[in-house]
Structures are given as structure tokens and as C-alpha cells.
Design a protein around this motif. Structure first.
Motif, PDB file in Angstrom:
ATOM      1  N   LEU A   5      49.225   6.230  62.828  1.00 46.02           N
ATOM      2  CA  LEU A   5      50.175   6.021  61.735  1.00 46.02           C
ATOM      3  C   LEU A   5      50.814   7.316  61.247  1.00 46.02           C
ATOM      4  N   ALA A   6      50.276   8.467  61.671  1.00 48.52           N
ATOM      5  CA  ALA A   6      50.805   9.755  61.232  1.00 48.52           C
ATOM      6  C   ALA A   6      50.811  10.724  62.405  1.00 48.52           C
ATOM      7  N   PRO A   7      51.732  11.693  62.409  1.00 47.09           N
ATOM      8  CA  PRO A   7      51.754  12.701  63.477  1.00 47.09           C
ATOM      9  C   PRO A   7      50.615  13.695  63.301  1.00 47.09           C
ATOM     10  N   GLU A   8      50.218  14.329  64.387  1.00 42.22           N
ATOM     11  CA  GLU A   8      49.137  15.309  64.305  1.00 42.22           C
ATOM     12  C   GLU A   8      49.485  16.484  63.405  1.00 42.22           C
ATOM     13  N   THR A   9      50.771  16.738  63.202  1.00 48.26           N
ATOM     14  CA  THR A   9      51.169  17.845  62.331  1.00 48.26           C
ATOM     15  C   THR A   9      50.691  17.655  60.892  1.00 48.26           C
ATOM     16  N   LEU A  10      50.390  16.416  60.510  1.00 46.01           N
ATOM     17  CA  LEU A  10      49.862  16.183  59.162  1.00 46.01           C
ATOM     18  C   LEU A  10      48.567  16.952  58.954  1.00 46.01           C
ATOM     19  N   LEU A  11      47.805  17.140  60.024  1.00 45.01           N
ATOM     20  CA  LEU A  11      46.519  17.815  59.912  1.00 45.01           C
ATOM     21  C   LEU A  11      46.679  19.285  59.537  1.00 45.01           C
ATOM     22  N   ASN A  12      47.843  19.868  59.804  1.00 42.89           N
ATOM     23  CA  ASN A  12      48.065  21.264  59.429  1.00 42.89           C
ATOM     24  C   ASN A  12      47.997  21.457  57.920  1.00 42.89           C
ATOM     25  N   THR A  13      48.278  20.395  57.168  1.00 43.83           N
ATOM     26  CA  THR A  13      48.297  20.532  55.709  1.00 43.83           C
ATOM     27  C   THR A  13      46.898  20.635  55.122  1.00 43.83           C
ATOM     28  N   TYR A  14      45.877  20.350  55.915  1.00 44.16           N
ATOM     29  CA  TYR A  14      44.504  20.541  55.432  1.00 44.16           C
ATOM     30  C   TYR A  14      44.280  22.001  55.060  1.00 44.16           C
ATOM     31  N   SER A  15      44.580  22.906  55.997  1.00 41.64           N
ATOM     32  CA  SER A  15      44.433  24.333  55.708  1.00 41.64           C
ATOM     33  C   SER A  15      45.373  24.768  54.595  1.00 41.64           C
ATOM     34  N   GLU A  16      46.605  24.301  54.669  1.00 43.26           N
ATOM     35  CA  GLU A  16      47.612  24.676  53.683  1.00 43.26           C
ATOM     36  C   GLU A  16      47.163  24.350  52.265  1.00 43.26           C
ATOM     37  N   GLU A  17      46.577  23.185  52.083  1.00 43.56           N
ATOM     38  CA  GLU A  17      46.204  22.756  50.739  1.00 43.56           C
ATOM     39  C   GLU A  17      44.861  23.314  50.286  1.00 43.56           C
ATOM     40  N   ARG A  18      43.906  23.416  51.188  1.00 43.21           N
ATOM     41  CA  ARG A  18      42.557  23.768  50.754  1.00 43.21           C
ATOM     42  C   ARG A  18      42.284  25.275  50.697  1.00 43.21           C
ATOM     43  N   LEU A  19      42.970  26.076  51.494  1.00 43.06           N
ATOM     44  CA  LEU A  19      42.658  27.504  51.518  1.00 43.06           C
ATOM     45  C   LEU A  19      42.887  28.172  50.174  1.00 43.06           C
ATOM     46  N   ARG A  20      43.975  27.836  49.505  1.00 45.15           N
ATOM     47  CA  ARG A  20      44.243  28.468  48.206  1.00 45.15           C
ATOM     48  C   ARG A  20      43.224  28.029  47.166  1.00 45.15           C
ATOM     49  N   VAL A  21      42.739  26.780  47.276  1.00 43.72           N
ATOM     50  CA  VAL A  21      41.707  26.302  46.363  1.00 43.72           C
ATOM     51  C   VAL A  21      40.409  27.072  46.587  1.00 43.72           C
ATOM     52  N   ILE A  22      40.028  27.235  47.847  1.00 38.16           N
ATOM     53  CA  ILE A  22      38.778  27.930  48.163  1.00 38.16           C
ATOM     54  C   ILE A  22      38.857  29.397  47.784  1.00 38.16           C
ATOM     55  N   ALA A  23      40.019  30.026  47.954  1.00 40.45           N
ATOM     56  CA  ALA A  23      40.170  31.415  47.542  1.00 40.45           C
ATOM     57  C   ALA A  23      39.898  31.571  46.049  1.00 40.45           C
ATOM     58  N   GLN A  24      40.414  30.635  45.249  1.00 34.47           N
ATOM     59  CA  GLN A  24      40.167  30.665  43.809  1.00 34.47           C
ATOM     60  C   GLN A  24      38.702  30.400  43.509  1.00 34.47           C
ATOM     61  N   MET A  25      38.098  29.470  44.252  1.00 33.88           N
ATOM     62  CA  MET A  25      36.687  29.154  44.042  1.00 33.88           C
ATOM     63  C   MET A  25      35.799  30.369  44.319  1.00 33.88           C
ATOM     64  N   LEU A  26      36.115  31.123  45.371  1.00 33.88           N
ATOM     65  CA  LEU A  26      35.324  32.311  45.694  1.00 33.88           C
ATOM     66  C   LEU A  26      35.358  33.322  44.557  1.00 33.88           C
ATOM     67  N   GLN A  27      36.544  33.520  43.981  1.00 30.90           N
ATOM     68  CA  GLN A  27      36.658  34.452  42.874  1.00 30.90           C
ATOM     69  C   GLN A  27      35.909  33.945  41.651  1.00 30.90           C
ATOM     70  N   LEU A  28      36.024  32.646  41.388  1.00 33.06           N
ATOM     71  CA  LEU A  28      35.371  32.045  40.233  1.00 33.06           C
ATOM     72  C   LEU A  28      33.856  32.179  40.327  1.00 33.06           C
ATOM     73  N   THR A  29      33.284  31.848  41.478  1.00 28.34           N
ATOM     74  CA  THR A  29      31.825  31.897  41.615  1.00 28.34           C
ATOM     75  C   THR A  29      31.311  33.327  41.625  1.00 28.34           C
ATOM     76  N   THR A  30      32.096  34.255  42.154  1.00 32.98           N
ATOM     77  CA  THR A  30      31.690  35.656  42.121  1.00 32.98           C
ATOM     78  C   THR A  30      31.634  36.170  40.685  1.00 32.98           C
ATOM     79  N   ASP A  31      32.646  35.842  39.892  1.00 39.40           N
ATOM     80  CA  ASP A  31      32.661  36.256  38.493  1.00 39.40           C
ATOM     81  C   ASP A  31      31.489  35.639  37.729  1.00 39.40           C
ATOM     82  N   LEU A  32      31.203  34.360  37.998  1.00 38.70           N
ATOM     83  CA  LEU A  32      30.083  33.695  37.336  1.00 38.70           C
ATOM     84  C   LEU A  32      28.759  34.338  37.725  1.00 38.70           C
ATOM     85  N   HIS A  33      28.643  34.701  38.989  1.00 37.04           N
ATOM     86  CA  HIS A  33      27.407  35.336  39.447  1.00 37.04           C
ATOM     87  C   HIS A  33      27.166  36.648  38.704  1.00 37.04           C
TER      88      HIS A  33
END
Length: 550
Positions: free
Chosen positions: A339-367
Motif C-alpha cells: 500500500l506504500a512505496p519503500e521510500t516511506l521507510l526513509n522517514t523513520y530515520s528522518e523523524e526519529r533521529l532528531r528526537v533521539i538526539a534531544q533524548m541523549l542530551q536530556l538524559t545526560t543532563d539528568l544524569h
């Protein structure tokens, strides 16, 4: 040859949730784990409000709540004193609201958490294959051939070469998938070590977390539950680079606390954590193979997620892993179903990487605040509200987000709420209870009960029958459900609607989404509970689905 479309390696929460999403979408799954027995131990115990919302949509929340408990108070001590010298509120209790029914996190030990998810998986006819390990794999244009070894209780091994359409690695920092592809973590590893484990304790109250802190040393005992005498311990400060034994921990405990009234029983799980802050440069890998994260396993053999590793402070790791696979799961399901082209899967990295980058900074500061901050200022260091709840996690800037309004006030950070007072694309879709089938006196329902990991949900607010009919006539027929939300007090349409027609009898949907009655607004909610589009007509809706569907 395999009858399964997707091989998932690693049966922690991430692997189990991904399997559930794919199975609910009709995609066949085989999930394997190299361990001979299901893992024991508290490990990642905090489930954040946003993950609870996703579990609500997935349909697994009821049994998670049955085994969960709220975050208790923490009491702190000074050396040699039996009575606490202070109390710390880790997470202030928040009253539920119509748009946010699960504002408070839950504590569920990871072994129990996984047991609940496995039971749901079993109901769908799928079981985790224990003692089964991926040795290697070979990629082809139309799939991947995995070499798998199965080990029985007597140590006998049988190897097989099996073909799958997709391979997903959720198997920890030592992921075979990640290693064979030659991917390295980008980041830093520090020399600091934290000893962790589960141990039976007598002489302290299981209603509280217990903490002793004399920088650089910190010792924490966290209960596994009100009716359990098993506590998870965390101890840091001048430790050797090895897993601490039960006897060594007890010796350190008595030396540090001088609490001889406390006694210890068996230790059921012991581990050693080295502070690491890193992530893969990209999540999505070529053609048929992905690396996605596994819930944190804090041991030297498996000291991080398959795609990101970080401090356990803040309870973000397991939750980030689950949210990663929820993002991936619906996209992979659409692609596998044609139902969707394989190119849709590229948006996984696009959407999640910026979230994880923020999470890494957040958890480091909390630590840093938690383990190295001023021992007199524990209340600020241990506060776990706000961004930690993950309700503001968003995908602003994503190429598949569609917003028809002239100004999209995107968040500057991937963890922050929009604050616009109106529903906005790229953010979580709020709940709204008190919805009743138009013209009936049936049992009320709510949006979280309507949202589904199996399809997009198209919500139509306001407008007239003609405008709404135009949208419905051009709606994609597969993997989409339309819901017409009538304002409070309106119960009639022209009777020809193909949508589920609900009256917003309690008024929460229009109020919570900031909608007007006199103009049509179409809100498209993705299978991961994120608003994919806010548009004003059929053309806007079609623009969104052209980005998603084949």
C-alpha cells in the motif's frame, strides 16, 4: 523456507511491540531471542505517559495498568541514621484531563512488562522462540536469507538458512545485525561505572525509594512493588570495571550507610553499567534490513540499545525504543502490504533521529544532576515531570507532515509541546471521551478507542454536508477510517455518509482540538497516534496521502 514475512531478533519490549503492530496489520512475524529463558530483573521499569497512550491505542494498556504502580516518594538518609532526613517527590501526580487520560507514569519491572506483552502476542498466535540466535544474513534485491541456530535444553544445535522479506534487529548493543553491517555508534563513552541489580531486602519500607548520597557516591534502593521485598539497587562512585557481586554490594552498603538493621537475601540479577552517550548515524539501512533499538539492557555484554545508548536517568530508554518501533511498524506494514512505496521507510530515520538526539542530551543532563549534583538540592535533581513524560515528542519538519494553515508554528525542539491552543500536525493526537453514535443513546466512546495501529483515522470537524461529502468521496479506500464528528447537540446529517458518525456530546473533541463548527477541518491521525495532517479540503487530504500511499 519461512512462512513469515519479517524476522525480529530480540524479544525485549521493542521487539515485542513491533511484532504486535505487524501482526495486527496482517503481516506474518517470527521473533527470536538467543537467551534460553526469558530475562529476569527490574531493568527499565518506568513507563512514561506517552508510551501509555500508545499502549492504549495498541490495546495492551489494561493489563499493563493491572501490574503497574505509580511513582512512589523517595526518602533520603545520612550515614548511620535509621530515620529519613528528607522526602523527595520524584513525580508530582497530575489529574487526568479529557485530552490526556494518562498523565502519570507507571512503574512496571521489565520482566513483568515483557511477560504482559508476550501474553498479547500469544493471543495473536505468535510466540518468542528462545534459544534461537541469528548468526549471519545475506541480502538480496527481494529479501534477506538469515542463518539461524537453535539450541535445545541439552545444548544440541540445529542451523537453518531461512528467507524473509525483512529483518529487524532489536537485539541490543551487541546486535548481530548492526555488527554485520559494519555500523558504529557515534558518541562518547565515559569511565564512570554504576553497579545495578535486584536483591531481596529486609528492614526497609517497600512503599518508598531509599537514597544515600555523599558525592561522588550515590546508593539507591528502588522497590519492585508494594508486596515485594525485592529492590533494584544502583550504586556509583569509584567502582572497578566489573560486575559487582552480591557480597561486594552488601559490603559496600554497610560501609556507606552504617545500617546494620538492614539485611539481604538472594540477588536475582546483577549488572554493570558504563555511562555512554551515543547513537547510530542513521537508523534505516539499505533495501531490506533495519536496525532499530532494543529496550536497555544494562550489562557489559549488552550495554545499550541497538541504535542508541545513554544514561538510565529519566527513564527514557525503554520508552524511546518502544516509540521507535511504533514509528517504524505502521510504515513497514504499509510497505509489506503493497500500500506504500519503500521510500516511506526513509522517514523513520528522518523523524526519529532528531528526537533521539534531544533524548541523549536530556538524559545526560539528568544524569549529571542526579549523580553529581549538589547533595543538598535533591528535589530539583530528581524532578521527573515536564519533558520526561514525552507528551511533547513531535516530528516537526518531517517531509510527510501536511499542514494547510498559513503559519505552522513548529516546535524548536523535538520534545516540546506546540502551545498554539489548536491541533497541529506533527504532534500527538489528543484523546476526547464522551463521543456517542449520532442519534443513539449508546455507550460513549473516545478517540483513543477509535485510533488504531492498523489504519489512518481521518477526523472531519465542522463544515456542511457538501464539503464533507467531497472529502469522503476522495478518501483512499484501504487502510483508512473516516470519522465524522458532529458538534454537541447536532445529531443529523444527510444520512449518506460513509464515515462513522459521532456526536461530540461532551464537547471535548471540538474543545481539545480547537475546532470551529462553521468551517471544515480535516485532521488525519497516523497509526502511531501522531497528527499527520491538518487540512481544510479534499485537495489537502490528497496531498497528504500522496506522500504516504502508493
Amino acid at each position: 523456507m519461512s512462512n513469515s514475512s519479517v524476522l525480529i531478533t530480540g524479544a525485549g519490549p521493542a521487539g515485542l511491540v513491533l511484532a504486535l503492530i505487524l501482526l495486527k496489520n496482517g503481516v506474518s512475524v517470527r521473533i527470536i531471542d538467543k537467551e534460553m529463558n526469558h530475562r529476569i530483573g527490574s531493568r527499565g521499569s518506568g513507563i512514561q505517559p506517552r508510551t501509555l497512550e500508545l499502549y492504549d491505542i495498541l490495546g495492551v494498556l489494561p493489563n499493563i495498568l493491572k501490574v503497574g504502580e505509580g511513582v512512589p516518594l523517595m526518602v533520603k538518609y545520612v550515614r548511620g541514621e535509621i530515620k529519613p532526613v528528607g522526602t523527595i517527590t520524584i513525580s508530582e501526580r497530575i489529574e487526568p484531563t479529557p485530552d490526556t487520560p494518562h498523565p502519570n507514569g507507571q512503574i512496571v519491572t521489565q520482566d513483568v512488562h515483557e511477560e504482559v506483552l508476550r501474553a498479547y502476542l500469544q493471543d495473536l498466535g505468535c510466540s518468542v522462540e528462545l534459544g534461537t540466535q541469528l548468526l549471519s544474513f545475506e541480502q538480496f534485491p527481494d529479501g534477506v536469507v538469515a542463518r539461524i541456530v537453535k539450541t535445545d535444553a541439552d545444548g544440541n544445535q540445529v542451523e537453518e538458512d531461512t528467507r524473509f522479506d525483512w529483518l529487524v534487529g532489536t537485539d541490543g548493543a551487541r546486535s548481530i545485525v548492526r555488527k554485520q553491517l559494519g555500523l558504529s555508534f557515534l558518541g562518547e563513552t565515559q569511565s564512570e561505572h554504576i553497579a545495578l541489580g535486584d536483591i531481596a531486602v529486609e528492614g526497609i519500607d517497600s512503599r518508598f525509594w531509599h537514597m544515600w548520597h555523599e558525592p561522588p557516591k550515590l546508593l539507591l534502593l528502588r522497590p519492585s512493588g508494594l508486596n515485594s521485598n525485592v529492590f533494584m539497587f544502583a550504586y556509583s562512585g569509584g567502582l572497578e570495571e566489573k560486575t559487582m557481586t552480591r557480597e561486594e554490594f552488601i559490603e559496600q552498603f554497610y560501609a556507606f550507610t552504617d545500617r546494620r538493621d538492614v539485611t539481604f537475601g538472594p540477588a536475582t540479577w546483577l549488572s554493570d553499567y558504563r555511562l555512554t552517550r551515543c547513537a547510530l548515524g542513521a537508523y534505516l539501512l539499505p533495501e531490506v534490513c533495519f536496525v532499530v533499538p532494543f529496550s536497555p539492557s544494562l550489562s557489559q555484554d549488552d550495554s545499550a540499545d541497538a541504535a542508541h545508548c545513554h544514561s538510565p536517568a529519566g527513564g527514557q530508554g525503554l520508552n524511546s525504543s518502544v516509540q521507535d518501533v511504533v514509528n517504524l511498524g505502521w510504515k513497514l506494514a504499509l510497505v509489506q502490504r503493497g500500500l506504500a512505496p519503500e521510500t516511506l521507510l526513509n522517514t523513520y530515520s528522518e523523524e526519529r533521529l532528531r528526537v533521539i538526539a534531544q533524548m541523549l542530551q536530556l538524559t545526560t543532563d539528568l544524569h549529571e544532576k542526579t549523580f553529581h549534583g549538589d547533595s543538598k538540592d535533591h528535589k530539583e535533581a530528581w524532578a521527573r515531570g515536564g519533558d520526561i513524560q514525552m507528551l511533547g515528542v513531535n516530528y516537526c519538519g518531517s517531509s510527510i507532515v501536511q499542514e494547510d494553515y498559513a503559519v505552522q508554528r513548529g516546535s524548536v525542539t523535538p520534545y516540546a509541546k506546540s502551545g498554539t491552543g489548536r491541533i497541529q500536525a506533527a504532534y500527538r493526537a489528543p484523546d476526547a471521551p464522551g463521543l456517542v453514535r449520532a442519534g443513539s443513546e449508546g455507550v460513549p466512546t473516545r478517540l483513543f478507542s477509535i485510533f488504531s495501529v492498523e489504519m489512518h483515522t481521518v477526523l472531519l470537524f465542522g463544515g456542511d454536508d457538501i464539503a464533507r461529502a467531497e472529502v469522503l468521496s476522495r478518501l483512499p479506500k484501504e487502510a483508512v477510517r473516516a470519522v465524522l464528528l458532529l458538534p454537541q447537540g447536532q445529531t443529523a446529517t444527510d444520512g449518506s455518509s460513509s464515515a462513522l458518525v459521532l456526536e461530540d456530546r461532551a464537547g471535548h473533541a471540538y474543545a481539545g482540538y480547537g475546532m470551529r463548527v462553521d468551517e471544515l477541518t480535516v485532521v488525519i491521525v497516523r497509526p502511531d497516534g501522531v497528527v499527520g495532517a491538518v487540512v481544510i479540503d479534499a485537495e489537502g487530504m490528497e496531498r497528504y496521502f500522496r506522500k504516504i500511499l502508493s
